[in-house]
Each structure stands twice: as structure tokens, then as C-alpha cells.
Design a protein around this motif. Structure first.
Motif, PDB file in Angstrom:
ATOM      1  N   ASN A 268      96.177  -6.234  84.891  1.00 59.09           N
ATOM      2  CA  ASN A 268      96.458  -6.098  86.321  1.00 59.09           C
ATOM      3  C   ASN A 268      97.935  -6.019  86.622  1.00 59.09           C
ATOM      4  OD1 ASN A 268      93.677  -6.499  87.118  1.00 59.09           O
ATOM      5  ND2 ASN A 268      93.985  -8.583  86.392  1.00 59.09           N
TER       6      ASN A 268
ATOM      7  N   PHE B 206     102.016  -0.866  75.879  1.00 56.89           N
ATOM      8  CA  PHE B 206     101.336  -1.275  74.638  1.00 56.89           C
ATOM      9  C   PHE B 206     100.268  -2.315  74.935  1.00 56.89           C
ATOM     10  CE2 PHE B 206     103.846   0.904  71.483  1.00 56.89           C
ATOM     11  CZ  PHE B 206     104.994   1.232  72.186  1.00 56.89           C
TER      12      PHE B 206
ATOM     13  N   THR C 139      99.013 -15.761  74.538  1.00 60.44           N
ATOM     14  CA  THR C 139      99.561 -14.862  73.504  1.00 60.44           C
ATOM     15  C   THR C 139     101.064 -14.652  73.654  1.00 60.44           C
ATOM     16  OG1 THR C 139      99.327 -12.836  74.818  1.00 60.44           O
ATOM     17  CG2 THR C 139      97.389 -13.543  73.570  1.00 60.44           C
TER      18      THR C 139
ATOM     19  N   PRO D 127     104.141 -18.174  82.714  1.00 58.96           N
ATOM     20  CA  PRO D 127     104.832 -19.370  83.191  1.00 58.96           C
ATOM     21  C   PRO D 127     105.521 -20.159  82.069  1.00 58.96           C
ATOM     22  CG  PRO D 127     102.437 -19.575  83.442  1.00 58.96           C
ATOM     23  CD  PRO D 127     102.696 -18.250  82.830  1.00 58.96           C
TER      24      PRO D 127
ATOM     25  N   HIS E 231     108.868 -16.048  88.258  1.00 59.54           N
ATOM     26  CA  HIS E 231     107.971 -17.102  88.742  1.00 59.54           C
ATOM     27  C   HIS E 231     107.644 -16.810  90.199  1.00 59.54           C
ATOM     28  CE1 HIS E 231     108.195 -19.833  85.299  1.00 59.54           C
ATOM     29  NE2 HIS E 231     109.442 -19.423  85.179  1.00 59.54           N
TER      30      HIS E 231
ATOM     31  N   VAL F  76      96.350  -4.284  72.972  1.00 56.11           N
ATOM     32  CA  VAL F  76      95.509  -4.465  71.783  1.00 56.11           C
ATOM     33  C   VAL F  76      94.058  -4.070  72.070  1.00 56.11           C
ATOM     34  CG1 VAL F  76      96.906  -6.283  70.729  1.00 56.11           C
ATOM     35  CG2 VAL F  76      95.127  -6.888  72.396  1.00 56.11           C
ATOM     36  N   ASP F  77      93.723  -3.803  73.325  1.00 53.33           N
ATOM     37  CA  ASP F  77      92.344  -3.507  73.720  1.00 53.33           C
ATOM     38  C   ASP F  77      92.020  -2.040  73.435  1.00 53.33           C
ATOM     39  OD1 ASP F  77      90.567  -3.905  76.920  1.00 53.33           O
ATOM     40  OD2 ASP F  77      90.004  -2.967  75.024  1.00 53.33           O
TER      41      ASP F  77
HETATM   42  N1  LIG Z   1     104.818 -15.056  87.049  1.00 52.13           N
HETATM   43  C1  LIG Z   1     103.937 -14.996  87.996  1.00 52.13           C
HETATM   44  O1  LIG Z   1     104.161 -15.475  89.082  1.00 52.13           O
HETATM   45  C2  LIG Z   1     102.601 -14.292  87.703  1.00 52.13           C
HETATM   46  C3  LIG Z   1     101.701 -13.872  88.701  1.00 52.13           C
HETATM   47  C4  LIG Z   1     100.524 -13.239  88.290  1.00 52.13           C
HETATM   48  C5  LIG Z   1     100.260 -13.053  86.921  1.00 52.13           C
HETATM   49  N2  LIG Z   1     101.157 -13.504  86.004  1.00 52.13           N
HETATM   50  C6  LIG Z   1     101.035 -13.397  84.611  1.00 52.13           C
HETATM   51  O2  LIG Z   1     100.955 -12.050  84.172  1.00 52.13           O
HETATM   52  C7  LIG Z   1     100.292 -12.042  82.917  1.00 52.13           C
HETATM   53  C8  LIG Z   1      99.227 -10.992  82.905  1.00 52.13           C
HETATM   54  O3  LIG Z   1      98.305 -11.252  83.925  1.00 52.13           O
HETATM   55  P1  LIG Z   1      97.145 -10.190  84.223  1.00 52.13           P
HETATM   56  O4  LIG Z   1      96.382 -10.663  85.416  1.00 52.13           O
HETATM   57  O5  LIG Z   1      97.725  -8.857  84.243  1.00 52.13           O
HETATM   58  O6  LIG Z   1      96.242 -10.354  82.913  1.00 52.13           O
HETATM   59  P2  LIG Z   1      95.162  -9.348  82.307  1.00 52.13           P
HETATM   60  O7  LIG Z   1      94.228 -10.139  81.501  1.00 52.13           O
HETATM   61  O8  LIG Z   1      94.648  -8.469  83.387  1.00 52.13           O
HETATM   62  O9  LIG Z   1      96.042  -8.400  81.314  1.00 52.13           O
HETATM   63  C9  LIG Z   1      96.463  -8.797  80.068  1.00 52.13           C
HETATM   64  C10 LIG Z   1      96.539  -7.579  79.144  1.00 52.13           C
HETATM   65  O10 LIG Z   1      97.201  -7.963  77.939  1.00 52.13           O
HETATM   66  C11 LIG Z   1      96.496  -7.391  76.830  1.00 52.13           C
HETATM   67  N3  LIG Z   1      96.773  -8.168  75.629  1.00 52.13           N
HETATM   68  C12 LIG Z   1      96.149  -9.310  75.196  1.00 52.13           C
HETATM   69  N4  LIG Z   1      96.716  -9.738  74.054  1.00 52.13           N
HETATM   70  C13 LIG Z   1      97.723  -8.870  73.757  1.00 52.13           C
HETATM   71  C14 LIG Z   1      98.646  -8.770  72.680  1.00 52.13           C
HETATM   72  N5  LIG Z   1      98.675  -9.663  71.684  1.00 52.13           N
HETATM   73  N6  LIG Z   1      99.521  -7.738  72.672  1.00 52.13           N
HETATM   74  C15 LIG Z   1      99.494  -6.798  73.655  1.00 52.13           C
HETATM   75  N7  LIG Z   1      98.630  -6.836  74.705  1.00 52.13           N
HETATM   76  C16 LIG Z   1      97.761  -7.857  74.753  1.00 52.13           C
HETATM   77  C17 LIG Z   1      95.035  -7.402  77.256  1.00 52.13           C
HETATM   78  O11 LIG Z   1      94.285  -6.482  76.494  1.00 52.13           O
HETATM   79  C18 LIG Z   1      95.147  -7.036  78.739  1.00 52.13           C
HETATM   80  O12 LIG Z   1      95.133  -5.645  78.933  1.00 52.13           O
HETATM   81  C19 LIG Z   1      99.782 -13.455  82.682  1.00 52.13           C
HETATM   82  O13 LIG Z   1     100.664 -14.093  81.818  1.00 52.13           O
HETATM   83  C20 LIG Z   1      99.853 -14.107  84.014  1.00 52.13           C
HETATM   84  O14 LIG Z   1     100.124 -15.484  83.916  1.00 52.13           O
HETATM   85  C21 LIG Z   1     102.304 -14.096  86.391  1.00 52.13           C
END
Ligand SMILES: NC(=O)c1ccc[n+]([C@@H]2O[C@H](COP(=O)([O-])OP(=O)(O)OC[C@H]3O[C@@H](n4cnc5c(N)ncnc54)[C@H](O)[C@@H]3O)[C@@H](O)[C@H]2O)c1
Ligand SMILES: NC(=O)c1ccc[n+]([C@@H]2O[C@H](COP(=O)([O-])OP(=O)(O)OC[C@H]3O[C@@H](n4cnc5c(N)ncnc54)[C@H](O)[C@@H]3O)[C@@H](O)[C@H]2O)c1
Lengths: 206, 206
Positions: free
Chosen positions: B89, B111, B153, B174, B189, B113-114
Motif C-alpha cells: 500500500n 522491488f 523484515t 517505526p 513517523h 518478494v511476492d
Molecule cells: N511511518 C508511518 O507513519 C507509516 C504509516 C503507514 C505504514 N507504515 C509502514 O509502511 C510499511 C509498509 O506498509 P504497507 O501497508 O504498505 O504494507 P504491505 O503489507 O501492504 O506491503 C508490504 C510489501 O512488502 C513486500 N515484502 C515483504 N517482505 C519483503 C522483503 N523481504 N523484501 C522486499 N519486499 C518485501 C510484500 O510482498 C508487500 O508487497 C510498514 O512498515 C508500515 O509500518 C508506516
């Protein structure tokens, strides 16, 4: 009264002090805190003196009382009820992020105009039609609307959301919103953080 | 040398001055700028004096020369080559955001892994397998990796990315990353911004 420049830095102190408490560190000097946070020690002393300091010569700061004071100022014990408007990529990422709940922000509903999304759920949170926003806000007190809609719709969506009485707007669009005096708008500009990263890379000679 | 606290505020000045230039405003007083930016006039004078001020008694600041100086300090004319790691997302929302390109940050590859995502595209940008990261970085100079992978991860992904020679990390998880001295990490953050919104709402009595 504490200046907004200091208030904007408090969440970061809150996070670092939170980590120190978890490591069972009872006191810390402004120099040590400065190294951990990459802020100058004089900036730390200046910031923390705004609300009573808690530092003693030679002893440093008491981590717990400083953490409690910052928690009180930020009001971390207060809960805020939030909705997301726009169930797209950014809206979905926000709905899935567990940290907001830990900080006291409960996302209770998501609104969209796309029939394919309405009736669905993200992370267990229902997606409703924008047409039902007014009824929803009559039945639930909503403090904050997180606006993650396309840029071209942001003005109309912001006006709709404030017209039903929501006072807090978290704006993800790059456009500046001009709303009533009674409405509080906080803008998110991720490119600001990216520009700082760029500056720091060039300062290292990359 | 300009303090990091001031550097972190420069992107915001840059945006406001950019808007003023578009409105063909040639000069502005610190008081007027203060009202537009909701920062105290004394903070503005203090910040802008760090790099030569450009303000004259009674005349205010020359918008264009101030804008040019801030652009020079931030290095907005330099381009940075970026990749996104994690096509979920948040990664998708970043790939779709056009403002990064305008600020000089070009996202050239994604990039993941899916297997279901590898081989696809987001906003015209190809999604590659993590297995090909090393080869990709050998053929293209990459300045910044935007890490939007699941929290569990993040440590292993950050180490992989820096091991192939990428020096800039934009971290959305985080968790605090402890990487080599030669690597620059900028953390995002979003909850900090939300906590400031909560503080401002309570100060207005909501
Ligand atoms: N900092 C903030 O305020 C904030 C706000 C929202 C989300 N986030 C963070 O953003 C990050 C992603 O959130 P999301 O909702 O997009 O998650 P998500 O699960 O939708 O996306 C994660 C993606 O990473 C891929 N992935 C998994 N392991 C991997 C690896 N080893 N190498 C490469 N790709 C890999 C997955 O296949 C997936 O496509 C999370 O860490 C979440 O905490 C942070
Ligand atoms: N501030 C930043 O740094 C940053 C970074 C990335 C994205 N963004 C912004 O986030 C916003 C959303 O981006 P995205 O990638 O999630 O877009 P998206 O197209 O994936 O999602 C937009 C959603 O809004 C819905 N929508 C459209 N009109 C609506 C209306 N009138 N009322 C309610 N819902 C409506 C759409 O159906 C869609 O589900 C954009 O404004 C984008 O600029 C900001």
C-alpha cells in the motif's frame, strides 16, 4: 505557552524517552540524548527548559519524569476518533498501520465514492459511501478526518467534511486548504522529509 | 554551518516562497510570512539570519533572492535516483505521487518478494524481484532506497540494501535502524504529525 516549533519536536522526544524507559535507563545527560537523537545538546536544553527542564547540573534529566511531562503536554492519554476519506493506496496504508491506535487515534470508519470499494473492509474497518457521512457524524463524535483523496477533489471533500462538523483535518494532498478559523488543518508533506534526506546525502559528499 | 533544526524547516519555507513567486509577490515582511506560515516572526528572523538573512529594515525580505538561496542550500537542482522496496500500500502510494519527481527524486524501479507482484508495474515503474537488486545496483547508480516493507523484515532488508552500496535510506517502519556511519537514514513517523494535530485540537478546546 510553548512555541509550535518545540511542540513539533515533542513526539520525537516522546519516542526516544519511551525507548529509554524500555531499556530501564533512569537518567540521561543532554549530551547523551543529543548523540542518540542527532540534535545539538543546546537545542535539547533550550527545548526542555520551556516546560520546567527537569534537568539538574551533573545529574542530567530524570527520564521518567521528563517522559511523563511530555506525555501530559501532548495529551497521549486522550483518545481521538478518526475517519479516513479515500480508500485508495494511502488510505489503505493508514488503515493498516497499528501505531496510530497505540498513540490514541482510533480509526472507526472509511469513506469513499467508488461503488467497488463501498461495503468492503480494510483491517476490519468498514468502508461506507460518502453519501452517508452526515448521518455517521450525527451518530458518532468524529474528531479527525484523514483526507487521502485525489488532489483535484481535495477542496470539495474538505468543505464537505467540515460542513458536517468535523474540526480536525489531516491533509495528505499538496494543496493548502483555506478553511474556517474553527478548523485545525495539519498538512503532510512527505517530500519535505525526502528533501532533508537529499541534503544530508550531499553533505556527506554522495 | 546551519543547524539541522533549521534545515528541517527549509522545505516548508521553500514551498511558501514558491507559492508567493507564483502570485508575483516581490517582497514580504517577517510578520506577513509569520501569519501565512503559522511560525513566530522571531523564529523566521532567527532561521533566515543563519544564512545571510536577505531582510532589510522596513523593506522585508526579497522573495526571489530568498527562494534562490534556499533552493541552493537544499540543492533542489540535483537529481536523486530512488528505488522503492516493498510494493504494498505505502509503496504504491509513493510510486503514484508525482511531487517527488518535481522535487528532483526519480523513482526508477520497485522491488518485492511476492511472485504475484514481480513483473508488474506501478505508475509505469517496473516491479523486480529482490533477487535481482544487486545486479540492478551494479548497472544503475542508486542514491536512495525507500523502505516500505513489513516491520518484521525491516532490519534484514535494510542490511541487504546497504550491502549492495546504497547510502540513503528512507525508512517507513517505526523501528530505529542501526546502520554503518557511511549510511544516511531518514525516518518517517506519520504519527508525529498526527500527535501535533491532536495537541492543536485540544488547545482549541475540542
Ligand atoms: N511511518 C508511518 O507513519 C507509516 C504509516 C503507514 C505504514 N507504515 C509502514 O509502511 C510499511 C509498509 O506498509 P504497507 O501497508 O504498505 O504494507 P504491505 O503489507 O501492504 O506491503 C508490504 C510489501 O512488502 C513486500 N515484502 C515483504 N517482505 C519483503 C522483503 N523481504 N523484501 C522486499 N519486499 C518485501 C510484500 O510482498 C508487500 O508487497 C510498514 O512498515 C508500515 O509500518 C508506516
Ligand atoms: N503528502 C504526501 O507526501 C503524499 C504522498 C503520497 C500520496 N499523497 C496523496 O495522497 C492522496 C491519495 O493518494 P492515493 O495514491 O491513495 O490515491 P488513490 O487514487 O489510490 O486513492 C484515492 C481514493 O479516493 C477516492 N475518492 C475519489 N474521490 C472521492 C471523493 N469525492 N470522496 C471520497 N473519496 C473519493 C477514490 O475512489 C480512491 O479510492 C493524494 O492526494 C496524493 O497526492 C500524498
Amino acid at each position: 505557552k510553548i512555541s509550535m516549533a518545540v511542540i513539533r519536536r515533542l513526539p520525537r522526544y516522546f519516542r526516544y524517552l519511551h525507548d529509554l524507559l524500555k531499556l530501564d535507563i533512569k537518567r540521561i545527560s543532554s549530551r547523551e540524548l543529543s548523540e542518540r537523537m542527532c540534535i545539538t545538546a543546546s537545542q535539547i536544553r533550550q527545548d526542555l527548559n520551556c516546560f520546567g527542564g527537569f534537568g539538574q547540573q551533573g545529574y542530567g534529566y530524570n527520564v521518567e519524569s521528563l517522559y511523563n511531562e511530555i506525555s501530559r503536554i501532548l495529551g497521549v492519554d486522550k483518545r481521538f476518533t478518526c475517519i479516513i476519506v479515500g480508500a485508495g493506496n494511502m488510505g489503505t496504508a493508514l488503515a493498516n498501520y497499528e501505531n496510530f491506535k497505540k498513540r490514541g487515534f482510533d480509526i472507526v470508519a472509511i469513506f469513499d465514492v467508488d461503488p467497488a470499494k463501498i461495503g468492503g473492509k480494510i483491517n476490519g474497518i468498514d468502508i461506507y459511501s460518502m453519501d452517508t457521512l452526515e448521518d455517521f457524524v450525527k451518530q458518532h463524535k468524529v474528531d479527525i478526518a484523514m483526507l487521502t483523496v485525489p488532489n483535484r477533489t481535495i477542496t470539495e471533500v474538505a468543505e464537505k467534511v467540515t460542513s458536517v462538523g468535523i474540526k480536525g483535518i489531516w491533509n495528505f494532498s499538496p494543496h493548502e486548504l483555506r478553511l474556517g478559523e474553527d478548523v485545525v488543518v495539519e498538512n503532510v508533506h512527505l517530500s519535505d522529509s525526502l528533501m532533508v534526506l537529499g541534503y544530508r546525502l550531499r553533505s556527506k559528499g554522495y
